[in-house]
Motif scaffolding. Structure first.
Motif, PDB file in Angstrom:
ATOM      1  N   ASP A 152      31.296  42.805  38.691  1.00 11.86           N
ATOM      2  CA  ASP A 152      31.784  42.334  39.986  1.00 11.86           C
ATOM      3  C   ASP A 152      30.978  43.012  41.085  1.00 11.86           C
ATOM      4  O   ASP A 152      30.873  44.244  41.118  1.00 11.86           O
ATOM      5  CB  ASP A 152      33.269  42.690  40.120  1.00 11.86           C
ATOM      6  N   SER A 153      30.401  42.222  41.969  1.00 15.64           N
ATOM      7  CA  SER A 153      29.584  42.776  43.049  1.00 15.64           C
ATOM      8  C   SER A 153      29.664  41.881  44.280  1.00 15.64           C
ATOM      9  O   SER A 153      29.690  40.656  44.154  1.00 15.64           O
ATOM     10  CB  SER A 153      28.120  42.898  42.606  1.00 15.64           C
ATOM     11  N   GLY A 208      40.022  48.322  45.405  1.00 19.37           N
ATOM     12  CA  GLY A 208      39.292  48.026  44.171  1.00 19.37           C
ATOM     13  C   GLY A 208      40.198  47.839  42.974  1.00 19.37           C
ATOM     14  O   GLY A 208      41.430  47.786  43.089  1.00 19.37           O
ATOM     15  N   THR A 257      35.859  49.078  40.742  1.00 23.08           N
ATOM     16  CA  THR A 257      35.123  48.620  41.917  1.00 23.08           C
ATOM     17  C   THR A 257      35.619  49.361  43.150  1.00 23.08           C
ATOM     18  O   THR A 257      36.758  49.843  43.192  1.00 23.08           O
ATOM     19  CB  THR A 257      35.300  47.109  42.169  1.00 23.08           C
ATOM     20  N   GLU A 287      35.550  48.152  47.140  1.00 22.12           N
ATOM     21  CA  GLU A 287      35.185  46.958  47.908  1.00 22.12           C
ATOM     22  C   GLU A 287      36.012  46.796  49.187  1.00 22.12           C
ATOM     23  O   GLU A 287      36.756  45.826  49.325  1.00 22.12           O
ATOM     24  CB  GLU A 287      35.319  45.711  47.041  1.00 22.12           C
ATOM     25  N   GLU A 327      30.794  45.585  47.929  1.00 23.83           N
ATOM     26  CA  GLU A 327      31.443  45.990  46.676  1.00 23.83           C
ATOM     27  C   GLU A 327      30.426  46.431  45.637  1.00 23.83           C
ATOM     28  O   GLU A 327      29.401  45.781  45.443  1.00 23.83           O
ATOM     29  CB  GLU A 327      32.247  44.806  46.108  1.00 23.83           C
ATOM     30  N   ASP A 328      30.752  47.538  44.973  1.00 28.07           N
ATOM     31  CA  ASP A 328      29.974  47.992  43.821  1.00 28.07           C
ATOM     32  C   ASP A 328      30.907  48.222  42.645  1.00 28.07           C
ATOM     33  O   ASP A 328      32.086  48.569  42.814  1.00 28.07           O
ATOM     34  CB  ASP A 328      29.247  49.303  44.135  1.00 28.07           C
ATOM     35  N   THR A 329      30.362  48.045  41.449  1.00 22.75           N
ATOM     36  CA  THR A 329      31.047  48.433  40.218  1.00 22.75           C
ATOM     37  C   THR A 329      30.554  49.826  39.831  1.00 22.75           C
ATOM     38  O   THR A 329      29.357  50.101  39.875  1.00 22.75           O
ATOM     39  CB  THR A 329      30.765  47.409  39.105  1.00 22.75           C
TER      40      THR A 329
END
Length: 354
Positions: free
Chosen positions: A228-229, A290, A318, A320, A334-336
């Motif tokens: 997920d990004s 997240g 995540t 986000e 957003e970063d995982t």
């Protein structure tokens, strides 16, 4: 199958005599089966219970398989319903652990009529799934590489201009499949200008407007595992847009710094939220910070201000944060992230650029 031992641990911890697992994500986790069916663990015996049409695929798993159909069509078919198979396999046992989170109301009532003492083991299942092993982490990282390739294509298409949300989403989806994704973790989100103020916008024919945000939220699925990004692309941003982008980015970076083994998930959320609240945009941050990522794109732990989850090493979450101003625009980044005992491992997909 070493994860069947983990299911045996759940049986012991819950005080159940037998355990029934029904959800497809959980079947994949414990026995690597993707399809409709149930897993019954009872008296040290593990059995996949499936409708007749799933028998051939279920046989590939390597467990005992019982298939059912309303009437007997082959020598190996159990004549009757799923519940009648359970009744036979449970052999009089009454204290049955079930992952109730995935039961619909009709099935739950059927179980209640059949079994006198149901024990909900859903939280124990989610707890086991939330901490990833090395294989799971490698699959998620591979899904991340595919997502990264698709995100770069999405960025290029946005920056080229004169392109619609649907067109960008199409290029992204095609890239993920070309790069080896078996599926998408969720329908790709591409949202331009005022549409970006809707966190779960469905791509439309709207064409990109220079100076306004393009929110791209995507994820590939690889060997059963999700990614997920989100990136927000803004060529030549307007002053207000730039200001809010920088607030969201600062919120995300400070929250990521809190991600580590032993941290409260709620504190990660509050760290992100306080940055946005201090800037005067608190009411426009309208979702949690997240969530966990794995076989499902949203799973335990939950990174929200009401969460009671404690982050553990090798969880994948995540971060986000977002700001959404109705009918104007929205920003989300957003970063995982892999939780470690120290600095978290951020699985980035592209630069966070204005």
């Amino acid at each position: 199958m070493k994860r069947l031992q983990k299911l045996e641990e759940i049986r012991e911890r819950s005080g159940s005599e037998c355990v029934i697992i029904t959800a497809e994500p959980n079947l994949y986790y414990y026995v690597n089966f993707e399809g409709a069916g149930s897993l019954v663990l009872c008296d040290g015996r593990s059995t996949l219970v499936v409708p007749e049409l799933e028998r051939n695929r279920a046989m590939e798993v390597g467990l005992e398989v019982v298939s059912y159909f309303p009437f007997k069509i082959t020598e190996n078919t159990f004549e009757g319903s799923m519940l009648s198979v359970f009744q036979k396999l449970l052999d009089g046992h009454k204290k049955i652990g079930i992952d109730m989170n995935w039961l619909n109301s009709t099935t739950f009532l059927q179980f209640k009529n059949l079994l006198s003492d149901l024990i909900d083991v859903s939280d124990l299942v989610l707890e086991q799934r939330s901490v990833k092993d090395d294989m799971e982490i490698s699959m998620i990282k591979e899904a991340g590489k595919i997502t990264s390739s698709a995100m770069k294509v999405g960025m290029e298409k946005v920056l080229s201009g004169n392109v619609s949300e649907k067109q960008v989403a199409g290029y992204i989806d095609m890239t993920m499949k070309e790069e080896g994704a078996e599926d998408y973790a969720f329908p790709s989100i591409v949202a331009f200008a005022e549409n970006s103020s809707k966190p779960h916008h469905i791509p439309s024919n709207k064409v990109f407007e220079k100076g306004m945000p393009a929110v791209v939220d995507i994820g590939a699925k690889y060997n059963g595992y999700c990614f997920d990004s989100t990136r927000t692309f803004i060529p030549s941003p307007k002053e207000e847009v730039r200001k809010i982008y920088e607030i969201v980015l600062q919120s995300q970076l400070e929250a990521i710094d809190q991600v580590r083994d032993g941290a409260k998930a709620s504190e990660v959320d509050m760290t992100a939220r306080k940055v946005i609240e201090r800037s005067g945009y608190g009411k426009y941050f309208i979702h949690s910070t997240g969530h966990g990522v794995g076989i499902e794109v949203h799973e335990k732990p939950y990174v929200s201000f009401t969460s009671r989850d404690i982050l553990k090493e090798n969880m994948i979450v995540t971060v986000e944060p977002g700001i959404y101003i109705p009918n104007k625009f929205g920003i989300r980044i957003e970063d995982t992230i892999v939780v470690t005992k120290g600095k978290p491992e951020v699985l980035e997909t592209s630069y966070k650029l204005l």
